[in-house]
Every structure is written in C-alpha cells, then in structure tokens.
Write a protein that holds these residues in place. Structure first.
Motif, PDB file in Angstrom:
ATOM      1  N   GLY A   1       5.949  10.729   4.350  1.00 41.99           N
ATOM      2  CA  GLY A   1       5.155  12.141   5.619  1.00 41.99           C
ATOM      3  C   GLY A   1       3.800  12.483   4.497  1.00 41.99           C
ATOM      4  N   LEU A   2       3.056  13.639   4.624  1.00 45.12           N
ATOM      5  CA  LEU A   2       2.763  13.432   3.640  1.00 45.12           C
ATOM      6  C   LEU A   2       2.677  13.185   1.911  1.00 45.12           C
ATOM      7  CD1 LEU A   2      -0.117  14.111   2.875  1.00 45.12           C
ATOM      8  CD2 LEU A   2      -0.423  16.820   3.588  1.00 45.12           C
ATOM      9  N   GLY A   3       3.910  13.679   1.718  1.00 43.55           N
ATOM     10  CA  GLY A   3       5.366  13.817   0.603  1.00 43.55           C
ATOM     11  C   GLY A   3       4.492  14.957  -0.472  1.00 43.55           C
ATOM     12  N   ASP A   4       4.310  13.573  -1.412  1.00 45.93           N
ATOM     13  CA  ASP A   4       2.910  14.595  -2.514  1.00 45.93           C
ATOM     14  C   ASP A   4       2.661  13.136  -3.206  1.00 45.93           C
ATOM     15  OD1 ASP A   4       4.639  12.756  -4.544  1.00 45.93           O
ATOM     16  OD2 ASP A   4       5.896  14.234  -4.977  1.00 45.93           O
ATOM     17  N   VAL A   5       1.708  13.394  -4.386  1.00 49.70           N
ATOM     18  CA  VAL A   5       0.765  12.629  -5.038  1.00 49.70           C
ATOM     19  C   VAL A   5       1.784  12.146  -6.091  1.00 49.70           C
ATOM     20  CG1 VAL A   5      -0.994  13.862  -4.200  1.00 49.70           C
ATOM     21  CG2 VAL A   5      -0.482  14.773  -6.641  1.00 49.70           C
ATOM     22  N   SER A   6       2.285  12.725  -6.479  1.00 48.31           N
ATOM     23  CA  SER A   6       3.621  12.358  -7.852  1.00 48.31           C
ATOM     24  C   SER A   6       3.803  10.141  -7.263  1.00 48.31           C
ATOM     25  CB  SER A   6       4.521  12.283  -8.511  1.00 48.31           C
ATOM     26  OG  SER A   6       4.645  13.918  -7.449  1.00 48.31           O
ATOM     27  N   PRO A   7       3.494   9.822  -8.880  1.00 46.16           N
ATOM     28  CA  PRO A   7       3.994   8.332  -8.332  1.00 46.16           C
ATOM     29  C   PRO A   7       5.127   8.014  -7.356  1.00 46.16           C
ATOM     30  CG  PRO A   7       4.255   9.291 -10.860  1.00 46.16           C
ATOM     31  CD  PRO A   7       3.956  10.645  -9.768  1.00 46.16           C
ATOM     32  N   ALA A   8       5.465   7.234  -7.062  1.00 46.24           N
ATOM     33  CA  ALA A   8       6.211   6.134  -5.966  1.00 46.24           C
ATOM     34  C   ALA A   8       6.396   5.117  -6.303  1.00 46.24           C
ATOM     35  CB  ALA A   8       6.654   6.592  -4.841  1.00 46.24           C
ATOM     36  N   GLN A   9       7.708   4.329  -5.729  1.00 44.25           N
ATOM     37  CA  GLN A   9       7.848   2.971  -5.344  1.00 44.25           C
ATOM     38  C   GLN A   9       8.395   2.539  -4.159  1.00 44.25           C
ATOM     39  OE1 GLN A   9       9.786   0.816  -8.938  1.00 44.25           O
ATOM     40  NE2 GLN A   9       7.646   0.551 -10.187  1.00 44.25           N
ATOM     41  N   SER A  10       7.982   3.210  -3.304  1.00 41.75           N
ATOM     42  CA  SER A  10       8.927   3.400  -2.160  1.00 41.75           C
ATOM     43  C   SER A  10       8.087   3.119  -0.891  1.00 41.75           C
ATOM     44  CB  SER A  10       9.069   5.499  -1.461  1.00 41.75           C
ATOM     45  OG  SER A  10       8.465   6.095  -1.733  1.00 41.75           O
ATOM     46  N   ASP A  11       7.105   1.930  -1.040  1.00 41.87           N
ATOM     47  CA  ASP A  11       6.701   1.968  -0.260  1.00 41.87           C
ATOM     48  C   ASP A  11       6.700  -0.440  -0.656  1.00 41.87           C
ATOM     49  OD1 ASP A  11       5.483   3.891   0.316  1.00 41.87           O
ATOM     50  OD2 ASP A  11       2.933   3.360  -0.207  1.00 41.87           O
ATOM     51  N   TYR A  12       7.882  -0.394  -1.075  1.00 43.53           N
ATOM     52  CA  TYR A  12       7.913  -2.092  -1.708  1.00 43.53           C
ATOM     53  C   TYR A  12       8.744  -2.610   0.400  1.00 43.53           C
ATOM     54  CZ  TYR A  12      10.826  -5.871  -4.034  1.00 43.53           C
ATOM     55  OH  TYR A  12      11.461  -7.161  -3.651  1.00 43.53           O
ATOM     56  N   PHE A  13       9.412  -2.300   0.557  1.00 43.92           N
ATOM     57  CA  PHE A  13       9.768  -2.889   1.722  1.00 43.92           C
ATOM     58  C   PHE A  13       8.392  -2.639   2.912  1.00 43.92           C
ATOM     59  CE2 PHE A  13      14.222  -0.455   2.494  1.00 43.92           C
ATOM     60  CZ  PHE A  13      14.690  -1.608   1.487  1.00 43.92           C
ATOM     61  N   GLN A  14       7.463  -1.795   2.881  1.00 41.98           N
ATOM     62  CA  GLN A  14       6.487  -1.712   3.945  1.00 41.98           C
ATOM     63  C   GLN A  14       5.220  -3.072   3.490  1.00 41.98           C
ATOM     64  OE1 GLN A  14       3.044   1.034   2.895  1.00 41.98           O
ATOM     65  NE2 GLN A  14       3.009   1.065   5.028  1.00 41.98           N
ATOM     66  N   ALA A  15       5.242  -3.029   1.581  1.00 39.27           N
ATOM     67  CA  ALA A  15       4.306  -4.600   1.022  1.00 39.27           C
ATOM     68  C   ALA A  15       5.227  -5.560   1.526  1.00 39.27           C
ATOM     69  CB  ALA A  15       3.823  -3.998  -0.591  1.00 39.27           C
ATOM     70  N   THR A  16       6.250  -5.559   1.084  1.00 41.10           N
ATOM     71  CA  THR A  16       6.938  -6.828   0.580  1.00 41.10           C
ATOM     72  C   THR A  16       7.690  -7.771   2.393  1.00 41.10           C
ATOM     73  OG1 THR A  16       9.056  -6.104   0.133  1.00 41.10           O
ATOM     74  CG2 THR A  16       7.594  -6.120  -1.854  1.00 41.10           C
TER      75      THR A  16
END
Ligand SMILES: Cc1ncc(C[n+]2csc(CCOP(=O)(O)OP(=O)(O)O)c2C)c(N)n1
Lengths: 264, 351
Positions: free
Chosen positions: B109-124
């Motif tokens: 969702g909109l989540g937050d603006v802190s760092p994350a690595q949760s778009d790994y699946f989407q990217a790879t």
C-alpha cells in the motif's frame, strides 16, 4: 469517393503498404489510414514521420503505414509520442487513437501532452464504441446508444454523459489546433484530409499541440449495415459532436498563423 | 578527486555521464533527489527532463525515448514502480534499453517512506504481465550506485533489455565521498538497428509487442528466453568474503549487506567466523556461484528488509545443501547489528 480512395489511387500512396486492410466492411479506419497516408505523401514526409498506434482495432496500423510506427500501451500514445518528439524534434510525430484509448484509459496522457503544448498531432477516431473488444460503451457513446455494456441504451443517470474531449482541450493554451470532422461522405472525407493536413502543418511550424477528431463508423459493433452506419453518423453523432475548426493559432498582421514558439 | 554526494544524485550524475539524455519521472520519497538533480543537470547537457503527470506517463515517455534511440531513465519508489509495471512489460517485450531506478520504501500500500527491500519479487520475477526479466543491480553504497548505474546503460544496450537499479531509502539519502570515475566497459555495443527515426534510405520499421499470427508469439518468447539464458550465463555478479572458513555464512544485498559487514567484525571479536555472500545482480541471481562456494551442511543466514523474498532464491540456489535460517525486518524496519549477531551466535551454538 472514387477519386480519393480508389484502389488505383491508393496503390500509388507510397505511405501505405501494398496489403489489404483487415477492417470490417463499412469501418472508418481504412479510410482514415488512407487519408493520413496520402497527406504524408503529398507533404513529402514519409521518411520523416514516426507514428504511434493505439490499442484498439487500429493497433496494427504498422501493418498498413509504410513509415516508422510504434505500438504503445492502451491509452499511452501521447506519452510515447512525447518521448519520441523530444528526441527527434524535427520529425512529424503523430498518434492515432480510438475513443477508448484516448478518452477513457488515456485521458490523463492526452490532456497533459496537450497542456505541455507538445509539438505532436493526434488523429482521434471517435466511433462511439469499443470496437476491438466487441462493442462496449465508450466515454463518447451517445445517450440512448445501445452497446454490450449499455444493453438498455446509455442512461445519463447511470453511465454519465458522452465526453466532449475537444471542447475540454480547447481551453488549454498549449493546444493550437483542434478540429472535428467525419468520413461518412466523400465531401467530408476531403474536408477531413484538409484538416489533418492543417494539423500536421501546425506541428511542423512549431505552434504546439494539434488534434483532429474524426467521427467514424463501426457498423459491426453498432449492429448496423454499412449504409445505416453512415446515417447514424449523420443523424445522431454530428448533432452532438459539431463539425468544424474548434481552435486555431492566431493570425498575425500578414495573415499568417501565429509566431512559432521556441523549440523544446 | 572525491565528491560528497548522496546515492540518488550519484545515480543521476552517473546516468548523465553514461550519455542519458532523457529522463521522465513523478515525485515520490525517497528518490526525489533524482528528478531534482536531472531538472538542474539536463539543460546543461542539452538533454530533456520531464516531470510527468504520473508514473504511467513517465514509463511510457521513456518507452518513446528508447524507441527513438536515446539513452533514458525513469525512477520511482514502491507505489510508483507498481504503476510502471505495464510499461516495463512492454519495454521488456520490445527489448528496449531503459534504466529504471527503484529506491524501495516500506509497503504494501502507501506504506511508509522508510527503507525496505520488499520489492525484490516484483523486481526479479517479472513484476508485470508475461514471461520476462529485467537485469537488476543492487548497489551497497554510493560509490557502487555510481558505477553500477553507469554500466547499467551499457548492459541495457548490450542486451537490449531493461535494467533496474534496486536501492532503498538509506542508499538514496546517504551522503558519502565518491570518485566519479567512469568504469570501463569492454563488450562491443551492438548497432541500434531497431530505432525509429524516420525511414530515410531504409525500409519502414515498426516496434510492437503484439504477435497475432500462429506461433509468432511463442517464437518471440523463445527469443527472449534465449537472451535471458545468455544473461544468466554471462552476468551474475556477486561478492563473497570469507565464505570458506566460516561458522556461519550470511547472504544479504544492498544496504543490509553493509550492516552485515559490521556483524562480521563484531562476530570475529567474539571468536565467531562469519562469511558474507552479497549478490550484486539480483537477476540474474548468482545461484551457481553460491552453490559452488557454500559447503555441505553449512549454516546460512539470509538477512533482508522484507518478510523473506531473496530467501527463496537462496533456497533454490543451495537446493537442500545447507541449513538456511532467516532474519528479516518489515515495513521500514532496519535489521540491527545486535540482533543479527545474536542470531549468528545461536546458529553457531546449534550443532
Ligand atoms: C490495459 C488494457 N486494458 C484493456 C485492454 C483491452 N482493450 C483493447 S482495445 C480496447 C478498447 C478499444 O476501443 P477504442 O479505443 O474505442 O478503439 P476501436 O477498437 O473502437 O478502434 C480495450 C478495452 C487492453 N488491451 N489493455
């Protein structure tokens, strides 16, 4: 009509490939393709043109146009055209879009490209229906018009009103030339040709965004014969979508159209 | 000479140095320094900067710029990258060299603006529709963000494939002194024989991803898959430190790998040997290198700022060969050295 679009004549249009159109009988896309190709021939621009095809029945325009053509995602041709024109400012860059592509999913892209005053031209084919997906309601579908998704006819209370994109765009200063025409008679085809040529001219002279909306027939999805479809354009579409030039660049004291705007 | 800069601006300058002359993007934290930098810098090099009306428009503008033959870039984060997925699928299908930056933030969702690595699946794994891959680079610091971005343009042209720079909010915002030295690229770049610039003196060209004739789309897919196989064979980049003699091997990428450097030092003070495997390309994933290096029954700890996404690739790579554990923080949480250390100590203890 014979004079403009006879097979003999079109065989000479270098900007059309020598292949048969796949469009349904009575469809306007083939006529509009031919007009565009003839204009580009006449302007000597075949080798300096890049077109953007939409998603819709005319997605495979690249099978017919004998110049550079790219496809774009549904509704995004104005954004793709922006990228191309900024890299090749001296080329003729135009989008060819249906009313679903331009007036529904791509509303944002067309408004913002127009508002930026992108030096591109849009040929907007309004057949008041989604042709490619079998005839659902388009934003331009007329009140009372039956489609697959308005089986009782479009009702303003339920589906809202038909969208007049040209009139919306007319208020934007970046928009320099807007006109609406049809292809349901030979005379109107000739007028359409003049208007699209003007629109290309406006682009090449750096005036800003230009667009021609062409009212077009879709007998297949309208459930009509090709002749009935011509009547539908005449009796139903034109009264709601008035024809003519909606906006054009100001003339200067020499009677010529406006100052060129600085190149981007 | 070193310059002090943040990851976002280092990426933008590397792009300019690599010849990127078209950028389109829509503001979103934590990558706003990228469009901000291009807005200042592009006019100096006669390039184009467009603040687009949406991420959808931006990705389609770079589609156009790439079709027209220009080196081009767009950038965003989380929600904006989700909006770009349809366009990325078209770009992959048309085999266009486009560089896309995702400075990941916490989601969903909109989540937050802190760092994350949760778009790994989407990217790879694709992200958009259809069978396709982007090349994905995961820099761990500002220097590497510069170097990898510069070569991202070369790899994009070399393979005619979209390339993603996958960072996070820390990398984007962090200031570090870097050398702006352009790395060498030895591979010969193919001629751009697909671009649309008007058919002067040649046949008309078209660019499309629609293939309706019998068998045509399957053949097109086979061509893409062959290219992906070649990329997998040629381009896996990974850094491995002290894997051989370690009690526990950590696998981590990007910012988290950097945190794990500290873990290695502190563990060694306590007499525990920790090795580190840091994939630099997340796709192609360096599966073979990892498999070859990790010993049978080794203790492997995957650390990520996600619920465990790269973890799946590590499991596939090791194929049951090692004991794999996981430590992750989600929603913008950053794994702490003490917590990772505690985990390492407990893993070493279990025998
Ligand atoms: C993102 C996306 N949504 C939906 C479609 C399916 N689709 C293809 S063409 C079309 C409508 C086309 O109608 P229009 O633009 O009026 O063109 P026409 O076919 O009438 O010429 C739709 C909804 C698609 N290809 N992509």
């Amino acid at each position: 009509m014979k004079d403009m679009i006879s097979p003999k004549r079109s065989a000479k249009a270098k900007s059309l490939k020598k292949v048969q159109f796949h469009y349904c009988s009575g469809c306007g896309h083939g006529i509009i393709h031919r007009i565009v190709a003839e204009i580009i021939d006449e302007m000597g621009l075949r080798e300096n043109t890049i077109a953007i095809a939409p998603v819709g029945c005319s997605v495979i325009a690249y099978e017919y146009f004998n110049f550079d053509v790219t496809e774009a995602a549904h509704g995004r041709p104005p954004a793709v055209a922006t990228g191309i024109k900024r890299i090749h400012p001296d080329k003729l860059v135009f989008t060819y879009q249906g009313d679903g592509d331009l007036a529904a999913i791509g509303t944002s892209e067309i408004i913002h490209a127009a508002n930026r005053g992108e030096r591109i031209t849009t040929v907007f084919v309004n057949n008041a229906v989604y042709g490619m997906t079998n005839g659902q309601m388009a934003p331009t579908t007329l009140l009372g018009q039956r489609t697959e998704t308005t089986p009782l006819g479009r009702d303003a209370l339920r589906e809202g009103y038909p969208l007049k994109i040209m009139e919306m765009l007319a208020v934007l200063p970046g928009v320099q030339f807007l006109a609406r025409s049809t292809v349901h008679t030979p005379q109107e085809i000739l007028k359409t040709k003049k208007l699209i040529k003007r629109a290309f001219d406006v682009q090449l002279h750096g005036h800003g965004f230009s667009m021609v909306e062409v009212l077009s027939m879709c007998p297949t999805c309208w459930g009509m014969t090709p002749l009935e479809a011509l009547d539908f354009v005449r009796n139903r579409m034109i009264p709601f979508y008035p024809l003519g030039i909606i906006k054009e660049p100001d003339k200067n004291e020499n009677g010529q159209y406006g100052k060129e705007q600085p190149k981007k | 000479m070193k310059v002090l800069t943040n990851g976002n601006e280092a990426i933008a300058e590397a792009a300019v140095q690599a010849g990127c002359r078209f950028y389109a993007g829509y503001p979103i934290t934590p990558q706003n320094e990228i469009p901000g930098y291009f807005a200042r810098r592009m006019p100096e090099v006669k390039g184009t900067f467009i603040q687009s009306e949406s991420e959808i428009a931006a990705i389609n503008m770079v589609f156009g710029a790439a079709v027209a033959g220009a080196r081009c870039m767009t950038s965003s984060s989380g929600p904006g990258i989700s909006l770009k997925q349809e366009g990325i699928s078209y770009i992959a299908a048309c085999q266009l060299p486009v560089v896309i930056v995702n400075m990941m933030r916490g989601g969903p969702g909109l989540g937050d603006v802190s760092p994350a690595q949760s778009d790994y699946f989407q990217a790879t794994k694709g992200g958009g529709h259809g069978d396709y891959h982007m090349i994905v680079f995961a820099p761990e610091d500002v220097q590497e963000a510069y170097t990898l971005t510069f070569n991202a343009f070369n790899y994009a042209d070399y393979y005619r494939n979209p390339v993603m720079i996958l960072g996070d909010g820390i990398l984007g915002q962090m200031m570090e002194p870097i050398e702006q030295v352009n790395p060498s690229f030895e591979l010969p770049l193919p001629e751009k024989d697909y671009i649309l610039d008007g058919c002067r003196g040649r046949e008309a060209r078209s660019m499309m991803s629609l293939f309706l004739r019998e068998g045509e789309l399957e053949r097109h897919n086979a061509i893409l898959q062959e290219k992906y196989k070649r990329i997998q064979e040629e381009l896996c980049l990974v850094e491995m430190v002290d894997v051989d003699q370690s009690d526990v091997v950590i696998v981590a990428y990007g910012t988290v790998a950097r945190i794990c450097n500290t873990v290695m030092r502190e563990a060694s003070n306590e007499g525990i040997k920790v090795g580190l495997i840091r994939p630099i390309t997340l796709w192609p994933f360096p599966a073979k290198q990892i498999y070859d290096k990790v010993k049978n029954n080794a203790k492997v700890l995957v650390v990520e700022m996600s619920a465990g996404q790269m973890l799946e690739d590590v499991k596939l790579a090791l194929n049951g060969k090692a004991n794999i554990d996981f430590l992750g923080r989600m929603g913008g949480g950053i794994p702490l050295v003490v917590d990772i250390l505690k985990k390492v100590v407990s893993m070493k203890g279990d025998s």
